[in-house]
Scaffold this active site. Structure first.
Site, PDB file in Angstrom:
ATOM      1  N   ASP A  40      -2.974  -4.688  -2.250  1.00 41.20           N
ATOM      2  CA  ASP A  40      -2.234  -3.760  -3.097  1.00 41.20           C
ATOM      3  C   ASP A  40      -3.094  -2.551  -3.474  1.00 41.20           C
ATOM      4  OD1 ASP A  40      -0.304  -2.699  -4.749  1.00 41.20           O
ATOM      5  OD2 ASP A  40       0.099  -4.558  -5.789  1.00 41.20           O
ATOM      6  N   ASP A  41      -2.637  -1.347  -3.111  1.00 41.05           N
ATOM      7  CA  ASP A  41      -3.286  -0.089  -3.494  1.00 41.05           C
ATOM      8  C   ASP A  41      -4.681   0.069  -2.913  1.00 41.05           C
ATOM      9  OD1 ASP A  41      -1.009   0.464  -4.905  1.00 41.05           O
ATOM     10  OD2 ASP A  41      -1.945   0.537  -6.880  1.00 41.05           O
TER      11      ASP A  41
ATOM     12  N   CYS B 194       4.431   0.768  -3.202  1.00 43.16           N
ATOM     13  CA  CYS B 194       4.319  -0.625  -2.797  1.00 43.16           C
ATOM     14  C   CYS B 194       5.641  -1.305  -2.436  1.00 43.16           C
ATOM     15  CB  CYS B 194       3.576  -1.426  -3.858  1.00 43.16           C
ATOM     16  SG  CYS B 194       4.160  -1.191  -5.532  1.00 43.16           S
TER      17      CYS B 194
ATOM     18  N   ARG C 227       6.683  -3.059   1.204  1.00 43.44           N
ATOM     19  CA  ARG C 227       6.960  -4.492   1.332  1.00 43.44           C
ATOM     20  C   ARG C 227       8.329  -4.731   1.946  1.00 43.44           C
ATOM     21  NH1 ARG C 227       2.994  -6.784  -2.204  1.00 43.44           N
ATOM     22  NH2 ARG C 227       1.787  -4.980  -2.849  1.00 43.44           N
TER      23      ARG C 227
ATOM     24  N   LYS D  94       2.356 -11.341  -4.892  1.00 41.23           N
ATOM     25  CA  LYS D  94       3.254 -10.361  -5.490  1.00 41.23           C
ATOM     26  C   LYS D  94       4.496 -10.171  -4.623  1.00 41.23           C
ATOM     27  CE  LYS D  94       3.363  -5.345  -6.227  1.00 41.23           C
ATOM     28  NZ  LYS D  94       2.562  -4.127  -6.376  1.00 41.23           N
TER      29      LYS D  94
ATOM     30  N   HIS E 256       7.800  -8.318  -5.864  1.00 40.34           N
ATOM     31  CA  HIS E 256       8.160  -6.937  -6.205  1.00 40.34           C
ATOM     32  C   HIS E 256       9.322  -6.411  -5.369  1.00 40.34           C
ATOM     33  CE1 HIS E 256       6.423  -2.891  -7.861  1.00 40.34           C
ATOM     34  NE2 HIS E 256       7.299  -3.463  -8.688  1.00 40.34           N
TER      35      HIS E 256
ATOM     36  N   HIS F  31      -4.469  -3.636  -7.303  1.00 41.34           N
ATOM     37  CA  HIS F  31      -3.621  -2.873  -8.219  1.00 41.34           C
ATOM     38  C   HIS F  31      -4.183  -2.997  -9.637  1.00 41.34           C
ATOM     39  CE1 HIS F  31      -0.091  -1.473 -10.391  1.00 41.34           C
ATOM     40  NE2 HIS F  31       0.519  -1.190  -9.253  1.00 41.34           N
TER      41      HIS F  31
ATOM     42  N   ASP G 132      -0.662  -1.775   1.322  1.00 45.99           N
ATOM     43  CA  ASP G 132       0.729  -1.343   1.172  1.00 45.99           C
ATOM     44  C   ASP G 132       0.866   0.167   1.044  1.00 45.99           C
ATOM     45  OD1 ASP G 132      -0.381  -1.181  -1.358  1.00 45.99           O
ATOM     46  OD2 ASP G 132       1.245  -2.207  -2.391  1.00 45.99           O
ATOM     47  N   ASN G 133      -0.183   0.871   0.617  1.00 41.80           N
ATOM     48  CA  ASN G 133      -0.166   2.332   0.493  1.00 41.80           C
ATOM     49  C   ASN G 133      -1.587   2.787   0.240  1.00 41.80           C
ATOM     50  OD1 ASN G 133       1.536   1.330  -2.361  1.00 41.80           O
ATOM     51  ND2 ASN G 133      -0.524   2.151  -2.590  1.00 41.80           N
TER      52      ASN G 133
ATOM     53  N   LYS H 259      -1.817   7.626  -3.446  1.00 42.42           N
ATOM     54  CA  LYS H 259      -0.567   6.872  -3.526  1.00 42.42           C
ATOM     55  C   LYS H 259       0.526   7.727  -4.171  1.00 42.42           C
ATOM     56  CE  LYS H 259       1.237   2.993  -6.321  1.00 42.42           C
ATOM     57  NZ  LYS H 259       0.829   1.903  -7.241  1.00 42.42           N
TER      58      LYS H 259
END
Length: 771
Positions: A47-48, A85, A89, A143, A145, A238, A348-349, A413
């Site tokens: 994540d991130d 994110c 996903r 996660k 989300h 994240h 994810d980004n 991001k």
């Protein structure tokens, strides 16, 4: 771009496709028995994480197990993803473009448009659903989300929860992020995990890895041959960025030279490893957000040490992700399955600038009400340096380190510059009948699902719930794995909060702001970059190619229509729309003591951006003590308790503590009311009344807004991350005892004038939104 199945050395499942569409069967087909060579699949999403944060992409952070995956597999230098994110996903799991998958934004909005539904389409089979139909066990940890926040509570429709979207087992956080030391809410399968407090030393990254290994162990005890699909979606890195003390100490002193020095070092390694071409240039200060990043040499000694500590914590968190990879691979090595396991690892980004120029130790204070904050608003609360990364600090690293994470690209991001969408991707499969190595072909996140299905020999389901399945936008890149010179993707649109971009071959057109209504959706100011000669977007050549810019803007417009991108958020109104079906969540409710906390969004509907009251009827004995209600955590919250028989109200203003106490209660029946009243300037007063008399007051404190309080309301104890750390050190979750809580009722007041929400009537088209 697909290789013939017979060339890959494992069974094809194409012959079963007719069985999957039989009208006589229920919508969920009978799983097939895979052949003996069907590979296991692990997809690990971080994540991130920025492009340069892993060893194979130039990082100094120690990631030996991920380095090993890269050495034996494929390293993609031109992989792109969505700018945020949830969209990434959704695209990963469906093979659809983000908006067609329902996610033009993260799952915290519900304006009523198809591209922003924040729910996976009913007619879009997920990768897990197709693999399960193909005979795979399907597991997920981490996660999710991908569920509307209004459908995360315990009474909600669970049709978009992981088990209903193809996973046999699930453990993790359904929401967008959480504390790693004290997660705000964990879900196992379809139910919230019921526990009063976390054990000493609990850490979510370790727990997720334990659970993933346990799922594999449980499968192997009962079926030694069935292949599995594990989707491991890390909540790290994240914000809040947290790590364990020993891992943070490992990086002590490594970042004293500052962000510019580290960025240059990473860029040099990237060039040496062929991750970026020799002719690539590192964007200079003027175009690489230099105005948002303090000069390291101008910082005080204290500021440098603080900022370096932020990066030490971040590095430790990335290191811990590598440790999770190692533990999984060691498990597969012990059972002899590593060679025939496909591992896909990606971000994810791009890395995020949410921490601002100086970073923050008060993560939730940055989320404003309608974008306008009062003068003097809290943006950070000083903490002891050694607390950063621990359970008491909800921190985020400064923008300077985020720029390092995204080396060599510009921006972050949520933007459509390469820094927002260009991410690391590694694929490993030791048993593969093709050789690994660097790949510079353009691959997009929606290509991953069809690629995995082809590698596994499993067709995508062609229907779901009796409806023909949406055709995937992504395409398999198995040819790219097999042949270094095979063509990759040619084009892809991007959009995020009105920011637009289109990659077409080696050209990229982008617009950093949404167009006005008069300009139209293809209008506004567009930049143009020749990525072949300028992969880091250092020179805007739009003035030299006006015809190309116009053609690409028109092409973006056509792609946007095809992918349900509209309406663009050109005036901020789109994300203020909420359905009127959420209003029942704001009705007064009675809560039951000692049950799991009320879910975050459900709790927020009772308290955030409004006045409210908590009415308590209780009986106290001579030794009555403990929490009556607690809402929030170290990121912000409030708590009402009896401490030594006296009412105590504790208020955590994003890390700054306020407390007030009343007189000791006599044994017997009492009514206690906590009144939380709004005042101008986004402030609250908190008043405790006992049997109609004022007992304790906090006159004026900053209102908790945005996503704070993040941990939901618990009755009779303080769940998870404590609101008041001093009470936690003395009593842990401080369960109520020495009396009885007869009734605890939340009574919401009127919505704040600062609440930007515009209610829409469900079932009616919304053509315009008034300011």
């Amino acid at each position: 771009m697909s290789m013939p199945t017979e060339a890959r050395g494992y069974e094809s499942f194409a012959g079963h496709a007719a069985e999957f569409t039989s009208e006589s069967e229920p919508w969920w087909p009978e799983p097939q028995r895979p052949g003996p060579k069907a590979p296991n699949v692990i997809v690990m999403l971080i994540d991130d994480l920025g492009f340069s944060d892993l060893g194979p992409f130039g990082s100094e952070i120690e990631t030996p197990r991920i380095d090993g995956l890269a050495d034996e597999g494929w390293v993609f230098t031109n992989y792109r993803t969505a700018p945020m994110c949830s969209p990434a996903r959704a695209a990963l799991l469906t093979g659809l473009n983000p908006h067609r998958a329902g996610f033009g934004f993260v799952a915290h909005i519900d304006p009523g448009y198809p591209g922003f539904s924040c729910e996976l389409p009913e007619d879009a089979p997920t990768l897990a659903e197709s693999l399960r139909a193909g005979g795979y066990a399907t597991f997920m940890v981490g996660k999710w989300h991908l569920t509307l926040e209004s459908r995360l509570h315990d009474g909600a429709d669970r049709s978009t929860w992981p088990l209903q979207r193809g996973f046999d087992r699930y453990f993790g956080s359904m929401d967008g992020f959480t504390s790693l030391h004290h997660p705000h809410r964990l879900v196992q399968d379809n139910s919230v995990v019921d526990l009063r407090e976390y054990p000493e030393g609990f850490f979510l990254t370790d727990e997720l890895t334990d659970r993933a290994i346990g799922m594999i162990d449980d499968l192997r005890v009962n079926d030694p041959d069935k292949p599995f699909f594990l989707y491991y979606a890390h909540t790290s890195v994240h914000g809040p960025i947290q790590a364990k003390d020993a891992d943070i100490e490992k990086y002590h002193g490594r970042y004293e030279a500052g962000w510019n020095a580290l960025r240059a070092e990473r860029f040099a390694r990237q060039r040496a490893r062929g991750i970026v071409p020799d002719h690539a240039e590192l964007p200079g200060e003027a175009i690489a957000d230099g105005d948002r990043i303090p000069a390291w040499d101008d910082l005080s000694v204290e500021e440098r040490r603080l900022f370096a500590r932020h990066m030490e914590v971040y590095a430790a968190a990335v290191d811990e992700i590598d440790q999770s990879v190692g533990r999984l691979l060691d498990r597969l090595d012990r059972s002899g399955e590593r060679e025939n396991t496909i591992v896909v690892l990606a971000s994810d980004n791009g890395g995020t600038a949410e921490g601002g120029p100086t970073g923050t130790r008060s993560y939730f204070a940055q989320f404003g009400a309608n974008g306008a904050m009062p003068e003097g608003w809290i943006t950070d609360v000083p903490r002891p340096l050694e607390d950063l990364g621990g359970p008491r600090v909800f921190g985020q690293y400064p923008t300077g380190w985020a720029r390092v994470s995204n080396t060599p690209f510009r921006s972050f991001k949520a933007t459509t510059y390469e820094g927002g969408v260009h991410a690391p991707l590694i694929i490993s499969w030791p048993d593969a009948p093709m050789a690994g190595g660097l790949r510079d072909q353009f691959v997009f996140v929606s290509d991953l699902a069809p690629t995995i299905l082809e590698l596994c020999g499993v067709p995508s389901l062609d229907q779901r719930r009796g409806r023909p399945a949406l055709e995937m936008d992504g395409g398999s890149v198995v040819d790219v794995l097999a042949h270094p010179t095979a063509p990759g993707r040619e084009d892809q649109y991007f959009e995020c909060v009105g920011r637009r971009a289109l990659v077409d071959g080696t050209w990229k057109a982008l617009s950093t702001v949404p167009p006005t209504k008069d300009e139209g959706p293809a209008g506004g100011v567009w930049e143009l970059y020749d990525l072949a000669s300028d992969p880091t977007e250092t020179e805007d050549v739009s003035a030299d190619h006006p015809e190309r810019v116009a053609a690409m803007a028109a092409r973006w417009h056509a792609e946007a229509w095809r992918n349900t991108v509209f309406p663009l958020d050109d005036d901020g109104a789109l994300f203020r729309l909420r359905p009127d079906t959420e209003e029942p969540l704001s009705a007064a409710i009675d809560l039951v003591p000692f049950r799991p906390p009320l879910e975050r969004f459900r709790s927020a509907k009772l308290t955030v951006l409004r006045s409210f009251a908590v009415e308590v009827d209780l009986t106290t004995g001579a030794d009555a003590a403990g929490v009556i209600v607690a809402h929030g955590d170290q990121g912000g919250g409030y708590l009402l308790a009896l401490d030594h028989g006296a009412p105590l109200v504790a208020y955590n203003a994003y890390g700054a503590m306020h407390r007030a106490r009343g007189a000791q209660l006599s044994p017997g029946e009492h009514r206690i009311v906590l009144r939380v009243d709004e005042h101008p300037g986004l402030r609250w007063s908190l008043t405790v009344e006992v049997d109609g008399d004022r007992a304790a007051v906090l006159d004026s404190v900053p209102m908790l807004i945005g996503m704070s309080p993040f941990t939901g309301i618990s009755v009779g104890y303080d769940f998870g991350g404590p609101v008041d750390w001093e009470l936690h050190e003395q009593h842990r979750s401080f369960p109520f005892r020495g009396g009885e809580l007869h009734r605890v009722r939340y009574v919401p007041g009127e919505r704040s004038p600062h609440d930007p929400t515009v209610l829409r009537a469900v079932g009616q088209a919304v053509l315009a939104v008034a300011d």
